[in-house]
Design a protein around this motif. Structure first.
Motif, PDB file in Angstrom:
ATOM      1  N   LEU A 187      -9.487   3.232   5.345  1.00  0.00           N
ATOM      2  CA  LEU A 187     -10.149   4.015   4.299  1.00  0.00           C
ATOM      3  C   LEU A 187      -9.132   4.607   3.333  1.00  0.00           C
ATOM      4  O   LEU A 187      -9.372   4.675   2.120  1.00  0.00           O
ATOM      5  N   TYR A 188      -8.010   5.056   3.871  1.00  0.00           N
ATOM      6  CA  TYR A 188      -6.951   5.611   3.030  1.00  0.00           C
ATOM      7  C   TYR A 188      -6.450   4.549   2.044  1.00  0.00           C
ATOM      8  O   TYR A 188      -6.308   4.805   0.837  1.00  0.00           O
ATOM      9  N   ARG A 189      -6.187   3.345   2.534  1.00  0.00           N
ATOM     10  CA  ARG A 189      -5.700   2.276   1.656  1.00  0.00           C
ATOM     11  C   ARG A 189      -6.763   1.868   0.643  1.00  0.00           C
ATOM     12  O   ARG A 189      -6.442   1.553  -0.519  1.00  0.00           O
ATOM     13  N   HIS A 190      -8.020   1.847   1.068  1.00  0.00           N
ATOM     14  CA  HIS A 190      -9.089   1.515   0.129  1.00  0.00           C
ATOM     15  C   HIS A 190      -9.178   2.552  -0.980  1.00  0.00           C
ATOM     16  O   HIS A 190      -9.358   2.206  -2.159  1.00  0.00           O
ATOM     17  N   PHE A 191      -9.039   3.813  -0.612  1.00  0.00           N
ATOM     18  CA  PHE A 191      -9.065   4.881  -1.617  1.00  0.00           C
ATOM     19  C   PHE A 191      -7.930   4.706  -2.617  1.00  0.00           C
ATOM     20  O   PHE A 191      -8.119   4.844  -3.836  1.00  0.00           O
ATOM     21  N   LEU A 192      -6.727   4.400  -2.135  1.00  0.00           N
ATOM     22  CA  LEU A 192      -5.592   4.216  -3.031  1.00  0.00           C
ATOM     23  C   LEU A 192      -5.791   3.022  -3.963  1.00  0.00           C
ATOM     24  O   LEU A 192      -5.380   3.059  -5.133  1.00  0.00           O
ATOM     25  N   LEU A 204       8.012  11.091   0.582  1.00  0.00           N
ATOM     26  CA  LEU A 204       7.230  10.371   1.584  1.00  0.00           C
ATOM     27  C   LEU A 204       7.908  10.557   2.929  1.00  0.00           C
ATOM     28  O   LEU A 204       9.044  10.112   3.130  1.00  0.00           O
ATOM     29  N   SER A 205       7.214  11.229   3.831  1.00  0.00           N
ATOM     30  CA  SER A 205       7.732  11.457   5.178  1.00  0.00           C
ATOM     31  C   SER A 205       7.074  10.464   6.122  1.00  0.00           C
ATOM     32  O   SER A 205       5.850  10.465   6.287  1.00  0.00           O
ATOM     33  N   ILE A 206       7.886   9.629   6.744  1.00  0.00           N
ATOM     34  CA  ILE A 206       7.391   8.587   7.640  1.00  0.00           C
ATOM     35  C   ILE A 206       7.476   9.084   9.068  1.00  0.00           C
ATOM     36  O   ILE A 206       8.557   9.447   9.544  1.00  0.00           O
ATOM     37  N   SER A 207       6.359   9.123   9.731  1.00  0.00           N
ATOM     38  CA  SER A 207       6.329   9.514  11.139  1.00  0.00           C
ATOM     39  C   SER A 207       6.659   8.299  11.992  1.00  0.00           C
ATOM     40  O   SER A 207       5.954   7.284  11.957  1.00  0.00           O
ATOM     41  N   ILE A 208       7.746   8.389  12.750  1.00  0.00           N
ATOM     42  CA  ILE A 208       8.146   7.287  13.618  1.00  0.00           C
ATOM     43  C   ILE A 208       7.071   7.005  14.654  1.00  0.00           C
ATOM     44  O   ILE A 208       6.853   5.860  15.057  1.00  0.00           O
ATOM     45  N   ASP A 209       6.346   8.037  15.071  1.00  0.00           N
ATOM     46  CA  ASP A 209       5.279   7.835  16.050  1.00  0.00           C
ATOM     47  C   ASP A 209       4.173   6.943  15.488  1.00  0.00           C
ATOM     48  O   ASP A 209       3.559   6.178  16.228  1.00  0.00           O
ATOM     49  N   ASP A 210       3.908   7.044  14.183  1.00  0.00           N
ATOM     50  CA  ASP A 210       2.842   6.247  13.575  1.00  0.00           C
ATOM     51  C   ASP A 210       3.218   4.780  13.430  1.00  0.00           C
ATOM     52  O   ASP A 210       2.333   3.922  13.299  1.00  0.00           O
ATOM     53  N   LEU A 211       4.530   4.481  13.415  1.00  0.00           N
ATOM     54  CA  LEU A 211       4.945   3.104  13.201  1.00  0.00           C
ATOM     55  C   LEU A 211       4.669   2.210  14.399  1.00  0.00           C
ATOM     56  O   LEU A 211       4.971   1.021  14.361  1.00  0.00           O
ATOM     57  N   MET A 212       4.141   2.772  15.466  1.00  0.00           N
ATOM     58  CA  MET A 212       3.715   1.946  16.588  1.00  0.00           C
ATOM     59  C   MET A 212       2.501   1.113  16.222  1.00  0.00           C
ATOM     60  O   MET A 212       2.155   0.155  16.913  1.00  0.00           O
ATOM     61  N   ALA A 216      -0.896   1.730  10.289  1.00  0.00           N
ATOM     62  CA  ALA A 216      -0.153   2.776   9.576  1.00  0.00           C
ATOM     63  C   ALA A 216       1.003   2.192   8.787  1.00  0.00           C
ATOM     64  O   ALA A 216       1.356   2.694   7.705  1.00  0.00           O
ATOM     65  N   LEU A 217       1.608   1.130   9.302  1.00  0.00           N
ATOM     66  CA  LEU A 217       2.720   0.497   8.596  1.00  0.00           C
ATOM     67  C   LEU A 217       2.282  -0.037   7.238  1.00  0.00           C
ATOM     68  O   LEU A 217       2.995   0.079   6.245  1.00  0.00           O
ATOM     69  N   LYS A 218       1.079  -0.604   7.161  1.00  0.00           N
ATOM     70  CA  LYS A 218       0.557  -1.096   5.897  1.00  0.00           C
ATOM     71  C   LYS A 218       0.314   0.052   4.910  1.00  0.00           C
ATOM     72  O   LYS A 218       0.532  -0.097   3.706  1.00  0.00           O
ATOM     73  N   THR A 219      -0.145   1.193   5.441  1.00  0.00           N
ATOM     74  CA  THR A 219      -0.376   2.350   4.563  1.00  0.00           C
ATOM     75  C   THR A 219       0.926   2.853   3.968  1.00  0.00           C
ATOM     76  O   THR A 219       1.017   3.151   2.772  1.00  0.00           O
ATOM     77  N   TYR A 220       1.949   2.962   4.810  1.00  0.00           N
ATOM     78  CA  TYR A 220       3.256   3.374   4.298  1.00  0.00           C
ATOM     79  C   TYR A 220       3.780   2.371   3.269  1.00  0.00           C
ATOM     80  O   TYR A 220       4.452   2.752   2.308  1.00  0.00           O
ATOM     81  N   GLY A 221       3.461   1.097   3.477  1.00  0.00           N
ATOM     82  CA  GLY A 221       3.885   0.096   2.507  1.00  0.00           C
ATOM     83  C   GLY A 221       3.250   0.284   1.149  1.00  0.00           C
ATOM     84  O   GLY A 221       3.863  -0.036   0.124  1.00  0.00           O
ATOM     85  N   MET A 222       2.012   0.810   1.099  1.00  0.00           N
ATOM     86  CA  MET A 222       1.361   1.080  -0.188  1.00  0.00           C
ATOM     87  C   MET A 222       1.922   2.329  -0.857  1.00  0.00           C
ATOM     88  O   MET A 222       1.930   2.432  -2.098  1.00  0.00           O
ATOM     89  N   LEU A 223       2.376   3.295  -0.053  1.00  0.00           N
ATOM     90  CA  LEU A 223       2.907   4.535  -0.622  1.00  0.00           C
ATOM     91  C   LEU A 223       4.377   4.417  -1.008  1.00  0.00           C
ATOM     92  O   LEU A 223       4.866   5.191  -1.834  1.00  0.00           O
ATOM     93  N   ALA A 224       5.095   3.467  -0.426  1.00  0.00           N
ATOM     94  CA  ALA A 224       6.537   3.359  -0.646  1.00  0.00           C
ATOM     95  C   ALA A 224       6.924   3.147  -2.105  1.00  0.00           C
ATOM     96  O   ALA A 224       7.926   3.720  -2.553  1.00  0.00           O
ATOM     97  N   ILE A 250       9.197  -1.325   5.033  1.00  0.00           N
ATOM     98  CA  ILE A 250       8.871  -0.254   4.083  1.00  0.00           C
ATOM     99  C   ILE A 250       9.893  -0.197   2.952  1.00  0.00           C
ATOM    100  O   ILE A 250       9.542  -0.042   1.777  1.00  0.00           O
ATOM    101  N   LEU A 251      11.175  -0.325   3.286  1.00  0.00           N
ATOM    102  CA  LEU A 251      12.212  -0.225   2.267  1.00  0.00           C
ATOM    103  C   LEU A 251      12.129  -1.354   1.251  1.00  0.00           C
ATOM    104  O   LEU A 251      12.430  -1.151   0.066  1.00  0.00           O
ATOM    105  N   THR A 252      11.725  -2.551   1.686  1.00  0.00           N
ATOM    106  CA  THR A 252      11.617  -3.653   0.738  1.00  0.00           C
ATOM    107  C   THR A 252      10.463  -3.464  -0.236  1.00  0.00           C
ATOM    108  O   THR A 252      10.394  -4.172  -1.249  1.00  0.00           O
ATOM    109  N   ARG A 253       9.568  -2.545   0.060  1.00  0.00           N
ATOM    110  CA  ARG A 253       8.460  -2.252  -0.845  1.00  0.00           C
ATOM    111  C   ARG A 253       8.751  -1.055  -1.743  1.00  0.00           C
ATOM    112  O   ARG A 253       7.920  -0.697  -2.577  1.00  0.00           O
ATOM    113  N   CYS A 254       9.888  -0.436  -1.561  1.00  0.00           N
ATOM    114  CA  CYS A 254      10.301   0.637  -2.462  1.00  0.00           C
ATOM    115  C   CYS A 254      10.799   0.029  -3.775  1.00  0.00           C
ATOM    116  O   CYS A 254      11.159  -1.145  -3.846  1.00  0.00           O
TER     117      CYS A 254
END
Length: 658
Positions: A187-192, A204-212, A216-224, A250-254
């Motif tokens: 839903l977050y990605r759809h909203f964006l 952008l603060s990346i939670s290492i716990d979420d990268l499991m 969540a990895l795809k969402t961070y990729g949209m925000l990067a 994530i870094l390659t999408r920055c």
């Protein structure tokens, strides 16, 4: 409303969300004017009920968009089938039958399309479809993600469908056509994707716990792509393991917007990752291999423009070594490098890559800011200092970083460019090491050996008076230093100054009583042990720093030490120091017209009323005098300053004693 943007803006800024919602319902004109202000800031939506209502709007838009995509796919399929039939009919050359089939098929497609349009209009069209372009501000990532969390079944804030039972059945039918209910991340990605005018947060603060989770990895990729500051964060500092390819994803999408990169994690390769469990993780090793291969062939977009990289706590195993080598290759524009706690492998890859991968490096910060003990060896520190090909302008060492023989010798290669040097709490740093820095650095404007980051077992750096005076043995005059016209901040403890006015008897300080004329004991200027000539020479050396703005001769007045009252008395209160009185030669500092801070904390000075009057007269920019104690003879001076110069700060060092 006035239909004048400036006036409408003033009016709408005075209204809360409830009032703006009422204005939207007045008429079409008011609706078109006020609606953008109502949807401008989603962060102002407060209350769990309202957040769930917002989630319902996004959820409805998600289902509608999914239905439209399915309908479009069906329509494309029909068109493709139509083309195939036309080809067959051309081959058979049956024009009449072909036209009949075309008409029938077009009618069929039109009926399907009309059904889809009727279904879309019968389903409630959420405001997000119309007003998504008006949304400008959203909360930070972690806070905004809570907006999309579904309510618990027994929650009082769970919403019912307010659009009628008939539409509720249609909603259920459309939801059943979706194979899987959307997750909060979806839903977050759809909203964006639907709101293209959002002013994204720079950090952008990346939670290492979420990268499991790959979701969540795809969402961070949209925000990067919108991040200027990217940092990794974790709730478990000692268990923040992550496969490095995920950070690479994530870094390659920055983009070139990225300026600051803060890293704190433990990089563990896929093969040696003890936390890898195919039953628990949705990202398998096969998926990791596919993604890594795609990333290697992908990064052809904008080049990263990182200016500052901070390694606060980075550890790695041997399998993750290629990631670090790749990361250093993206640091060609890095100007500031901060290194805290890193293991040997990270340090080795960094040392080997700095000369070629960081040609623009100017500032090096060793030790970090978190108060832990650094694992950097003297060899690594030396290699890091010499790794800058164009010369470092700033070198800062905090925490427990100690400059040993190799580190100190490596400083000589940066004398021509060095501007700031902060290296406190050092066992090997003494006056003999500091003298070449002061003598041969023409751009030096800050020398700090006093600042301490909260450690109690450190040895403070001190410079002996004879070394600081630096007399020419032939002419018996002061040797000129290269930084005399550039130095602005000097924080240095000068020791070994003879104080004939103090006598010590069984480790007890005795201050002799003054004579009737107030001159005290005999301290003539004969240059002997009992004279004040050495103090005059120290004052003369200090007076050559004509642009000096901060002069700290004592301990840091804003830190708390717990070793003051120990048997090692020389580590605390200092006796062999300057008197800082006009009588002892303070007037030789009359050239310091730009002086703003003076620190004499924990020094046995004799500052009195006459001395502070001289300071305020000849140092017009002075705003801080640290170290004056109300329990000594300085009491009259303190009261005079408080009465006539209330803007001058007077922090007393005794308030910080333990």
């Amino acid at each position: 409303m006035f239909n004048i943007p400036e006036l409408d803006n003033i009016v709408c800024q005075q209204l809360n969300r409830h009032d703006m919602a009422q204005c939207v319902c007045v008429c079409r004109r008011w609706h078109s004017i006020v609606a953008p202000y109502l949807w401008y800031d989603i962060g102002s939506v407060w209350g769990e009920f309202n957040r769930q209502a917002f989630r319902r709007l996004v959820l409805n838009d998600y289902y509608l968009y999914a239905q439209q995509r399915q309908g479009q796919l069906k329509q494309d399929q029909y068109q493709y089938q139509d083309q195939e039939q036309e080809q067959e009919q051309e081959q058979e050359q049956e024009q009449d039958q072909e036209q009949d089939q075309d008409q029938d098929h077009d009618l069929y497609i039109q009926e399907q399309y009309d059904d889809l349009q009727e279904l879309s209009h019968s389903f409630f069209v959420p405001p997000l479809t119309k007003y998504g372009s008006m949304i400008k501000k959203i909360p930070k990532h972690a806070d905004f993600l809570r907006y999309f969390q579904p309510p618990s079944p027994d929650s009082k804030t769970a919403l019912t469908n307010p659009y009628g039972q008939g539409q509720e059945k249609e909603l259920q039918q459309q939801q059943q056509q979706i194979e899987k209910k959307p997750t909060p991340q979806q839903l977050y990605r759809h909203f964006l994707s639907r709101c293209h005018a959002i002013e994204h947060h720079d950090q952008l603060s990346i939670s290492i716990d979420d990268l499991m989770s790959d979701d969540a990895l795809k969402t961070y990729g949209m925000l990067a792509p919108h991040a200027r500051v990217l940092r990794t964060d974790t709730s478990k500092p000692h268990e923040n393991t992550v496969e490095p390819w995920k950070l690479k994803y994530i870094l390659t999408r920055c983009t070139s917007k990225l300026r600051v990169l803060n890293l704190r994690f433990i990089a563990v390769g896929s093969k040696n990752n003890p936390m890898m469990n195919n039953k628990d993780l949705s990202i398998t090793r096969a998926a990791a291999a596919v993604t890594t291969t795609a990333i290697k062939a992908e990064h052809t977009g904008p080049e990263l423009n990182i200016k500052t990289i901070n390694l606060y706590g980075c550890h790695s195993d041997l399998a993750s070594r290629p990631f670090w080598l790749w990361l250093w290759q993206q640091c060609r524009y890095v100007e500031c490098l901060e290194i805290g706690e890193v293991n040997q492998l990270v340090a080795q890859t960094l040392v080997s890559s700095m000369p070629t991968c960081m040609p623009a490096l100017e500032r090096l910060h060793l030790g970090g800011n978190d108060g832990y003990r650094s694992t950097l060896t003297d060899h690594h520190i030396s290699e890091l200092i010499t790794g800058s090909p164009q010369g470092l302008k700033s070198i800062v060492a905090t925490g427990t970083i100690s400059f040993l023989r190799d580190s100190l010798s490596s400083l000589t290669s940066h004398f021509a460019t060095l501007e700031t040097l902060i290296i406190p709490a050092n066992y090997r740093l003494d006056g003999n090491s500091l003298l070449p820095i002061l003598s041969y650095c023409p751009r030096l404007h800050t020398l700090d050996t006093v600042l301490i980051q909260g450690y109690s077992d450190v040895v403070l750096c001190k410079m002996d008076m004879d070394i600081f005076i630096d007399l020419d043995p032939k002419t018996n005059t002061l040797i000129p230093w290269a930084c005399e016209n550039t130095l602005k901040v000097l924080k240095l403890m000068i020791t070994g100054v003879p104080r004939p006015d103090l006598l010590r008897e069984d480790e007890v300080i005795i201050v002799p009583e003054k004579h009737v004329d107030g001159s005290g004991i005999d301290t003539g200027d004969d240059g002997g042990i009992g004279g004040r000539k050495p103090q005059c020479q120290v004052y003369e050396r200090l007076g050559r720093f004509v642009n000096l703005e901060a002069l700290w001769l004592g301990h840091n007045p804003f830190m708390t030490y717990n070793f003051y009252h120990t048997e090692e008395h020389d580590r605390g209160y200092q006796l062999q120091c300057l008197e800082m009185t006009v009588e002892s030669g303070l007037d030789r500092l009359i050239s310091l017209k730009s002086l703003k801070e003076l620190d004499v904390s924990d020094l046995e000075t004799r500052i009195g009323l006459v001395d502070v009057q001289w300071m305020t007269k000849h140092w017009p920019q002075l705003h801080t005098i640290a170290g004056l104690s109300p329990h000594t003879d300085d009491e009259r001076a303190i009261k005079w300053l408080q009465h006539y110069y209330p803007d001058i700060r007077l922090p007393a060092s005794e308030l910080f004693w333990v």
